[in-house]
Motif scaffolding. Structure first.
Motif, mmCIF file in Angstrom:
data_model
loop_
_atom_site.group_PDB
_atom_site.id
_atom_site.type_symbol
_atom_site.label_atom_id
_atom_site.label_comp_id
_atom_site.label_asym_id
_atom_site.label_seq_id
_atom_site.Cartn_x
_atom_site.Cartn_y
_atom_site.Cartn_z
ATOM 1 N N LEU A 151 -33.689 -39.906 -26.464
ATOM 2 C CA LEU A 151 -33.953 -39.374 -25.047
ATOM 3 C C LEU A 151 -33.856 -40.550 -24.120
ATOM 4 C CD1 LEU A 151 -37.080 -37.240 -25.677
ATOM 5 C CD2 LEU A 151 -34.658 -36.555 -24.931
ATOM 6 N N LEU A 154 -30.360 -41.105 -22.465
ATOM 7 C CA LEU A 154 -29.910 -40.208 -21.269
ATOM 8 C C LEU A 154 -29.981 -40.998 -19.816
ATOM 9 C CD1 LEU A 154 -31.753 -36.973 -22.035
ATOM 10 C CD2 LEU A 154 -29.330 -37.547 -22.204
ATOM 11 N N ASP A 155 -30.760 -42.334 -19.878
ATOM 12 C CA ASP A 155 -30.677 -43.212 -18.774
ATOM 13 C C ASP A 155 -29.929 -44.260 -18.866
ATOM 14 O OD1 ASP A 155 -32.615 -41.360 -17.254
ATOM 15 O OD2 ASP A 155 -34.102 -41.883 -18.585
ATOM 16 N N ARG A 162 -24.422 -41.782 -21.906
ATOM 17 C CA ARG A 162 -25.208 -40.845 -21.577
ATOM 18 C C ARG A 162 -24.765 -39.482 -21.837
ATOM 19 N NH1 ARG A 162 -25.035 -43.662 -16.435
ATOM 20 N NH2 ARG A 162 -24.343 -41.972 -15.393
ATOM 21 N N SER A 163 -23.119 -39.366 -21.769
ATOM 22 C CA SER A 163 -22.578 -38.077 -22.077
ATOM 23 C C SER A 163 -22.779 -38.080 -23.735
ATOM 24 C CB SER A 163 -21.015 -38.213 -21.656
ATOM 25 O OG SER A 163 -20.793 -38.297 -20.380
ATOM 26 N N ALA A 165 -24.943 -39.031 -25.600
ATOM 27 C CA ALA A 165 -26.379 -38.959 -25.902
ATOM 28 C C ALA A 165 -26.857 -37.454 -25.764
ATOM 29 C CB ALA A 165 -27.504 -39.864 -25.018
ATOM 30 N N ALA A 166 -26.091 -36.778 -24.728
ATOM 31 C CA ALA A 166 -26.482 -35.331 -24.242
ATOM 32 C C ALA A 166 -25.844 -34.547 -25.468
ATOM 33 C CB ALA A 166 -25.777 -35.066 -23.126
ATOM 34 N N LEU A 184 -32.972 -33.007 -20.604
ATOM 35 C CA LEU A 184 -31.615 -32.790 -19.902
ATOM 36 C C LEU A 184 -31.507 -32.266 -18.701
ATOM 37 C CD1 LEU A 184 -29.936 -31.411 -23.303
ATOM 38 C CD2 LEU A 184 -29.780 -33.610 -22.317
ATOM 39 N N ARG A 187 -32.549 -34.867 -16.469
ATOM 40 C CA ARG A 187 -31.430 -35.756 -15.987
ATOM 41 C C ARG A 187 -30.404 -35.195 -14.862
ATOM 42 N NH1 ARG A 187 -30.453 -41.038 -15.242
ATOM 43 N NH2 ARG A 187 -28.596 -40.873 -14.424
ATOM 44 N N GLU A 191 -28.302 -36.635 -11.912
ATOM 45 C CA GLU A 191 -27.294 -37.615 -12.421
ATOM 46 C C GLU A 191 -26.172 -37.395 -11.419
ATOM 47 O OE1 GLU A 191 -24.495 -39.439 -14.248
ATOM 48 O OE2 GLU A 191 -26.270 -39.075 -15.515
ATOM 49 N N VAL A 196 -20.819 -36.759 -16.777
ATOM 50 C CA VAL A 196 -22.166 -36.693 -17.378
ATOM 51 C C VAL A 196 -22.862 -35.265 -17.227
ATOM 52 C CG1 VAL A 196 -24.425 -37.948 -17.803
ATOM 53 C CG2 VAL A 196 -22.433 -39.125 -17.355
ATOM 54 N N LEU A 200 -24.424 -32.461 -19.718
ATOM 55 C CA LEU A 200 -25.772 -32.053 -19.665
ATOM 56 C C LEU A 200 -25.915 -30.689 -19.705
ATOM 57 C CD1 LEU A 200 -27.164 -34.680 -17.006
ATOM 58 C CD2 LEU A 200 -27.720 -34.425 -19.366
#
Length: 763
Positions: A151, A154-155, A162-163, A165-166, A184, A187, A191, A196, A200
């Motif tokens: 989580l 995502l930051d 970030r992409s 991680a999603a 999600l 974010r 975003e 990204v 998400l």
């Protein structure tokens, strides 16, 4: 863990996750296998991910990914690596964080070999997945355990991380989805990066679909794409999510959105992990496949309940709209989309060919080339399209475009192809670019339907055969040899050039899927007595004697050893069969010699019979015995022995040989009928199907029980595919349809229409 058998990866994962701080040494890697063998090399690769040297870390990740997740499939070692991949990705200063997260997600997912179906795109693998077995379940457990580490990513400062991680979080099992979905969405609200944001949106939709909330996705995605409030990237992603959540036909506003975003979206979507591996032919082609919920090479049945007709209708309309797009790159992709639909569906052929013909006069040269190259792989085009193609020859001096036009017309046997084919074959450099995979290699079937124009074309063909493989001509020469086979005695003028190729080791080496010597010998055998100049070379190859210099062959000089060999070449070949030293092409060489000379009939049949008697052997010898007809009847016992072969096409060739050598329909018919009824016509119509259908046609009315299966083949809309590298799916299907239609006419007791027989012969 159990000994003597592979451990259950789910049990191993449960034990691993129960440890407070697991290390790679806590896994019995040697008890599992990845795609390259035992997984005891994985611990070192996992440690390499943390190496301070970026090149070492990158190498370790690439090697690990290839071994544990290969060609869309996952493995138990991939699942067991997930906890370590997530831990590494969450660490400060790690190299390749994005790649680590993508590999962790890939352990859960299966890419369905790029199917890109609406029903698959936002779906993770499951227990029944043929690529992963229980491994995806174990990997999902590891991702769920890693949510606290994922989580915060995502930051991350890097948009790629970030992409990714999603993408990884989207694979979380339903038990963890509420927390992840909230993160999600949170974010997404802040975003700024379009790629990204797309990731998400797709991740939120995937979690909801995995939880069974398709209606929620439809409503949420509809709100996102339905107005002008949100950025184009968010609306575009929402449109994709809507398509994946329902089998309903897309509404017009959604189609307009996808059309408007097709140009800008390609740059974004190439960085979106759900899609990035599926954009080889551009955004337009991918969107059309998605809209139609169809794949050109299906690995499984179409999804149950999908409205195929509605999806295809939407795909067709969208393809037409894409060809009017202002971005030439989108139009190029639309050309591929149109060609794919022609390759897949018989009913779509006319409309899609018309679109391609219109693109031949597009202002962009890239579009004209794309349209021309696709038309050249779409079989025999109808008259109106052919007339449009012929205008290229009148108004365009570009050698490549003229070459595509010539090839397209040649697939019809069109006289307008003669002059440009001569120009193509006599040019110093091949004007047609060579494809990088066998399905795209070009050109194909230049000569097959051009037999009526053989006299005019032969000088250019001979020039090309004798000029060498340089400057992109390698595949052209191979195609010319195969095409000359269909000309039979009308190819006599090329016999000496073909004989030279029998001594060309490089031509044989580069022939690819088929032996070069075998293809050349086949062409010479079909020419028949007029190919007498080639007999010495055939004898040398059959006996394993080194080929002398080509200039000596051209001058007709035969060394004394060959004088002694020629009279007993088949007897010597039989001896070589007995000691296992015969070349693979021996049967074709001996058959070609017999076709040319008519000599040593009994010995030739005996050699072919000995080849045909080998269990699980190549079926070529059976087809050659069939060609010998009654002259091979003495080997009926060998032929009957292959009627029960485990390989269905060996049974097909054996039944065909039995009929042609003995005229015993009672022995052949049960096998042939069983093959027509019991072997699927899809995903391809193979050479074995052609053998079966041709034999049934010759047997005539007694083969009536096989007619319903053949009629069903004619009535189907989906093309059954191609049987090999030399045939594009459209031309091969046209040949198959003509062959089957001719057979049905003959079995029912009436002559086949002349045009049907001509098309069947040309294939």
């Amino acid at each position: 863990m159990m000994t003597g058998m592979t451990p259950d990866v789910r049990e191993s994962m449960t034990a691993l996750l129960a440890l407070p701080s697991p290390t790679p040494d806590d896994v019995d890697w040697a008890g599992f296998e990845h795609f390259y063998g035992r997984a005891d090399d994985v611990p070192a690769l996992l440690r390499g991910l943390l190496d301070p040297d970026p090149e070492t870390a990158e190498r370790s990740l690439a090697t690990l990914g290839n071994r544990v997740c290969h060609q869309g499939g996952s493995s138990a070692p991939a699942a067991l690596a997930v906890p370590f991949l997530i831990r590494a990705a969450a660490g400060p200063g790690v190299h390749g964080r994005e790649g680590l997260l993508l590999l962790a997600a890939q352990a859960v997912r299966s890419d369905r070999s790029g199917q890109a179906l609406r029903s698959d795109l936002l779906r993770v693998a499951d227990d029944g997945d043929s690529f992963g077995g229980p491994s995806p379940e174990a990997a999902r457990a590891a991702v769920l355990a890693g949510v606290p580490s994922l989580l915060p990513l995502l930051d991350d400062a890097g948009p790629g991380s970030r992409s990714a991680a999603a993408f990884a979080l989207a694979t979380v099992s339903p038990v963890g989805s509420p927390e992840v979905a909230a993160a999600l969405r949170g974010r997404l609200a802040v975003e700024a990066d379009p790629v990204v944001r797309i990731c998400l949106v797709l991740a939120v939709a995937q979690l909801a679909l995995d939880h069974g909330d398709a209606a929620e996705v439809v409503a949420w995605a509809g709100d996102l794409f339905g107005g002008e409030v949100h950025p184009l990237d968010v609306r575009f992603a929402a449109g994709l999510a809507w398509l994946c959540a329902t089998p309903a036909a897309p509404p017009e506003p959604l189609l307009r959105l996808l059309l408007a975003g097709a140009g800008a979206a390609e740059a974004w979507m190439r960085r979106v992990p759900w899609v990035s591996q599926q954009l080889d032919h551009g955004m337009g082609a991918w969107l059309v496949a998605l809209l139609g919920d169809m794949h050109e090479f299906p690995l499984r049945p179409d999804p149950v309940g999908r409205p195929a007709a509605e999806g295809r209708e939407a795909a067709g309309r969208f393809t037409a709209a894409l060809t009017t797009h202002e971005d030439p790159a989108v139009v190029v992709s639309a050309c591929e989309a149109a060609a794919r639909q022609v390759r897949m569906w018989r009913d779509e052929t006319g409309a899609m060919l018309e679109l391609l013909a219109e693109c031949l006069h597009h202002p962009s040269r890239a579009v004209r080339s794309a349209a021309g190259s696709r038309l050249a792989r779409c079989g025999a085009v109808p008259d109106r399209v052919a007339d449009r193609v012929a205008t290229v020859l009148d108004h365009d001096d570009d050698p490549e475009l003229r070459g595509w036009a010539a090839l397209t017309l040649a697939h019809r046997g069109d006289a307008r192809a003669v002059a440009p084919l001569i120009d193509l074959l006599t040019a110093g450099t091949c004007a047609l670019p060579e494809g990088w995979i066998w399905m795209d290699r070009t050109p194909q079937r230049l000569l097959d339907l051009m037999r009526p124009h053989a006299a005019a074309l032969l000088p250019a063909v001979v020039h090309r055969l004798t000029a060498g493989d340089t400057d992109g001509w390698r595949h052209v020469r191979q195609d010319l040899v195969a095409g000359l086979s269909s000309w039979r005695e009308d190819a006599a003028g090329a016999a000496e050039a073909l004989a030279r190729l029998l001594g060309d080791a490089e031509f044989d080496r580069t022939a690819g899927h088929a032996s070069g010597h075998k293809a050349v010998a086949t062409a010479l055998g079909r020419i028949g007595p007029a190919a007498g100049v080639a007999v010495p070379a055939l004898d040398r190859l059959a006996a394993g004697v080194a080929v002398p210099a080509l200039d000596r062959l051209a001058a007709g000089v035969v060394v004394p050893a060959l004088d002694r060999l020629a009279a007993g070449v088949v007897v010597l070949a039989l001896d070589r069969l007995a000691d296992g030293t015969a070349p693979d092409s021996l049967g074709t060489l001996l058959w070609a010699r017999w076709r040319i000379t008519g000599e040593e009939t009994s010995a030739t049949a005996a050699a072919l019979a000995r080849l045909a008697a080998v269990p699980l052997a190549d079926v070529t010898a059976l087809s050659l015995l069939a060609d010998m007809g009654p002259a091979a009847a003495g080997h009926e016992a060998v032929i009957r022995g292959r009627l029960t072969d485990s390989f269905e096409w060996a049974r097909a060739e054996a039944a065909n040989a039995l009929w042609r050598c003995t005229a015993d329909a009672s022995g052949a018919l049960p096998v042939l009928t069983e093959l027509v009824d019991g072997v699927p016509w899809a995903p391809l119509f193979g050479a074995g199907h052609g053998t079966v259908v041709g034999c049934l046609a010759d047997i005539g009315p007694a083969a009536a029980p096989a007619v319903p299966a053949m009629v069903a083949f004619l009535d189907r809309d989906r093309r059954p595919g191609t049987d090999g590298p030399r045939h594009d799916p459209v031309s091969w299907d046209q040949h198959a349809v003509a062959t089957v239609r001719s057979a049905v006419h003959q079995i029912r007791g009436g002559p086949a229409p002349r045009e049907v027989l001509a098309a069947a012969d040309g294939g």
